[in-house]
Write a protein that holds these residues in place. Structure first.
Motif, PDB file in Angstrom:
ATOM      1  N   ALA A 152      25.544   3.227 -12.992  1.00 32.49           N
ATOM      2  CA  ALA A 152      24.682   4.309 -12.495  1.00 32.49           C
ATOM      3  C   ALA A 152      23.646   3.737 -11.529  1.00 32.49           C
ATOM      4  N   VAL A 153      23.464   4.393 -10.395  1.00 30.43           N
ATOM      5  CA  VAL A 153      22.516   3.910  -9.389  1.00 30.43           C
ATOM      6  C   VAL A 153      21.090   4.040  -9.906  1.00 30.43           C
ATOM      7  N   ARG A 154      20.336   2.956  -9.792  1.00 30.66           N
ATOM      8  CA  ARG A 154      18.920   2.958 -10.157  1.00 30.66           C
ATOM      9  C   ARG A 154      18.024   2.762  -8.927  1.00 30.66           C
ATOM     10  N   GLN A 155      18.433   1.867  -8.022  1.00 28.79           N
ATOM     11  CA  GLN A 155      17.626   1.563  -6.844  1.00 28.79           C
ATOM     12  C   GLN A 155      18.492   1.675  -5.596  1.00 28.79           C
ATOM     13  N   GLU A 156      17.943   2.280  -4.534  1.00 28.67           N
ATOM     14  CA  GLU A 156      18.667   2.392  -3.274  1.00 28.67           C
ATOM     15  C   GLU A 156      17.666   2.567  -2.142  1.00 28.67           C
ATOM     16  N   ALA A 157      17.766   1.711  -1.128  1.00 28.20           N
ATOM     17  CA  ALA A 157      16.877   1.764   0.033  1.00 28.20           C
ATOM     18  C   ALA A 157      17.528   0.974   1.154  1.00 28.20           C
ATOM     19  N   HIS A 158      16.771   0.717   2.206  1.00 32.33           N
ATOM     20  CA  HIS A 158      17.213  -0.153   3.297  1.00 32.33           C
ATOM     21  C   HIS A 158      16.174  -1.250   3.492  1.00 32.33           C
ATOM     22  N   LEU A 159      16.625  -2.406   3.930  1.00 30.19           N
ATOM     23  CA  LEU A 159      15.687  -3.510   4.111  1.00 30.19           C
ATOM     24  C   LEU A 159      14.622  -3.176   5.149  1.00 30.19           C
ATOM     25  N   GLY A 160      14.944  -2.280   6.059  1.00 30.52           N
ATOM     26  CA  GLY A 160      13.950  -1.845   7.037  1.00 30.52           C
ATOM     27  C   GLY A 160      12.803  -1.071   6.429  1.00 30.52           C
ATOM     28  N   ASP A 161      12.912  -0.677   5.153  1.00 34.29           N
ATOM     29  CA  ASP A 161      11.821   0.025   4.478  1.00 34.29           C
ATOM     30  C   ASP A 161      10.721  -0.923   4.012  1.00 34.29           C
ATOM     31  N   MET A 162      10.952  -2.235   4.122  1.00 35.12           N
ATOM     32  CA  MET A 162       9.909  -3.174   3.697  1.00 35.12           C
ATOM     33  C   MET A 162       8.646  -2.972   4.524  1.00 35.12           C
ATOM     34  N   VAL A 163       7.499  -3.054   3.887  1.00 32.64           N
ATOM     35  CA  VAL A 163       6.219  -2.907   4.586  1.00 32.64           C
ATOM     36  C   VAL A 163       6.019  -4.062   5.557  1.00 32.64           C
ATOM     37  N   TRP A 164       6.261  -5.281   5.068  1.00 32.37           N
ATOM     38  CA  TRP A 164       6.164  -6.473   5.912  1.00 32.37           C
ATOM     39  C   TRP A 164       7.569  -7.042   6.085  1.00 32.37           C
ATOM     40  N   SER A 165       7.931  -7.322   7.323  1.00 32.20           N
ATOM     41  CA  SER A 165       9.248  -7.893   7.610  1.00 32.20           C
ATOM     42  C   SER A 165       9.338  -9.319   7.086  1.00 32.20           C
ATOM     43  N   VAL A 166      10.546  -9.858   7.083  1.00 36.99           N
ATOM     44  CA  VAL A 166      10.755 -11.247   6.666  1.00 36.99           C
ATOM     45  C   VAL A 166       9.880 -12.182   7.498  1.00 36.99           C
ATOM     46  N   GLU A 167       9.876 -12.006   8.815  1.00 38.52           N
ATOM     47  CA  GLU A 167       9.077 -12.887   9.675  1.00 38.52           C
ATOM     48  C   GLU A 167       7.589 -12.763   9.377  1.00 38.52           C
ATOM     49  N   GLU A 168       7.112 -11.531   9.184  1.00 40.78           N
ATOM     50  CA  GLU A 168       5.686 -11.336   8.889  1.00 40.78           C
ATOM     51  C   GLU A 168       5.298 -11.980   7.562  1.00 40.78           C
ATOM     52  N   LEU A 169       6.149 -11.807   6.549  1.00 41.22           N
ATOM     53  CA  LEU A 169       5.858 -12.390   5.240  1.00 41.22           C
ATOM     54  C   LEU A 169       5.752 -13.912   5.320  1.00 41.22           C
ATOM     55  N   ILE A 170       6.747 -14.528   5.952  1.00 40.54           N
ATOM     56  CA  ILE A 170       6.794 -15.990   5.933  1.00 40.54           C
ATOM     57  C   ILE A 170       5.736 -16.574   6.862  1.00 40.54           C
ATOM     58  N   CYS A 171       5.450 -15.902   7.968  1.00 37.33           N
ATOM     59  CA  CYS A 171       4.328 -16.348   8.815  1.00 37.33           C
ATOM     60  C   CYS A 171       3.042 -16.372   7.997  1.00 37.33           C
ATOM     61  N   HIS A 172       2.792 -15.298   7.251  1.00 38.59           N
ATOM     62  CA  HIS A 172       1.571 -15.238   6.454  1.00 38.59           C
ATOM     63  C   HIS A 172       1.581 -16.271   5.330  1.00 38.59           C
TER      64      HIS A 172
END
Length: 232
Positions: free
Chosen positions: A164-184
């Motif tokens: 049964a599906v519990r979680q579903e989204a797209h990675l583009g829904d992240m508030v901070w992108s991968v680059e922004e997270l790792i830069c910080h």
């Protein structure tokens, strides 16, 4: 050669798609509240001034496909499905271009959580360690090299419990992108090869029980799977 009073812990490592060598894990960083809907379901809002982090020991790492006992000390054991980024080069005060060049690969991961212990720690303004950093709390599928993934954003991220599906989204829904997270993050630590970054979970987190089977998928990556057994 130095002697030890007991044998050092074995290196924790993850398989890599397309090669025989393993990826040795050094540290595990996790990002909190990186999906707005998840922040709201947890009774909060995203602090958009900056990301925040917690850590897990490499000893928490468990391979996909494992069956693990329901953990001690909790009656509210939750799944959290996440994109995991694996670094392959040193970073400090990095630019987005430097971050992209340093990413070794990506994987699907589960940030398993003793939610009741985390909530009690929040209420008392204490660290989250017992709620987040425990045995078998970081499950990671084989790593797909970054060159085989391309840009991060359109991929769907999903989790099922017993089909049964519990979680579903797209990675583009992240508030901070991968680059922004790792830069910080690179302004706070000297990052390097072997560091994993769990990038946050979408809405839909919830409890699991003995006998449950968790399956998670991110488009283009190997799925992650975990079975929950009776407590020890």
């Amino acid at each position: 050669m130095s002697d030890f009073v007991f044998g050092p812990a074995p290196v924790r490592a993850i398989p890599v798609q397309g090669i025989e060598a393993l990826y040795p894990v050094h540290r595990i960083f996790c990002v909190g509240r990186n999906y707005a809907e998840h922040a709201r379901e947890m009774g909060g809002e995203v602090d958009r001034s900056a990301p925040f982090y917690f850590t897990k020991s490499a000893l928490a790492l468990t391979a996909t496909g494992a069956t693990v006992p329901y953990p001690p000390g909790t009656a509210d054991y939750h799944h959290e499905m996440e994109l995991v980024v694996a670094l392959g080069a040193a970073l400090f005060r990095a630019t987005p271009d430097q971050v992209r060049a340093a990413i070794f690969g990506y994987a699907a991961g589960l940030d398993m959580t003793r939610r009741d212990l985390q909530a009690a720690a929040k209420d008392k303004r204490r660290p989250w360690d017992t709620g987040k950093d425990f045995e078998h709390s970081a499950i990671v599928a084989p790593i797909t090299p970054a060159a085989d993934v391309g840009s991060v954003g359109p991929q769907r991220i999903c989790l099922w419990v017993n089909g049964a599906v519990r979680q579903e989204a797209h990675l583009g829904d992240m508030v901070w992108s991968v680059e922004e997270l790792i830069c910080h993050l690179s302004t706070l630590y000297h990052l390097g090869p072997g560091d994993l970054i769990f990038t946050g979970t979408p809405a839909g987190v919830g409890p699991v029980c003995p006998g449950d089977v968790i399956e998670g998928k991110i488009d283009g990556l190997d799925p992650v799977r975990l079975a929950i057994a009776a407590p020890e």
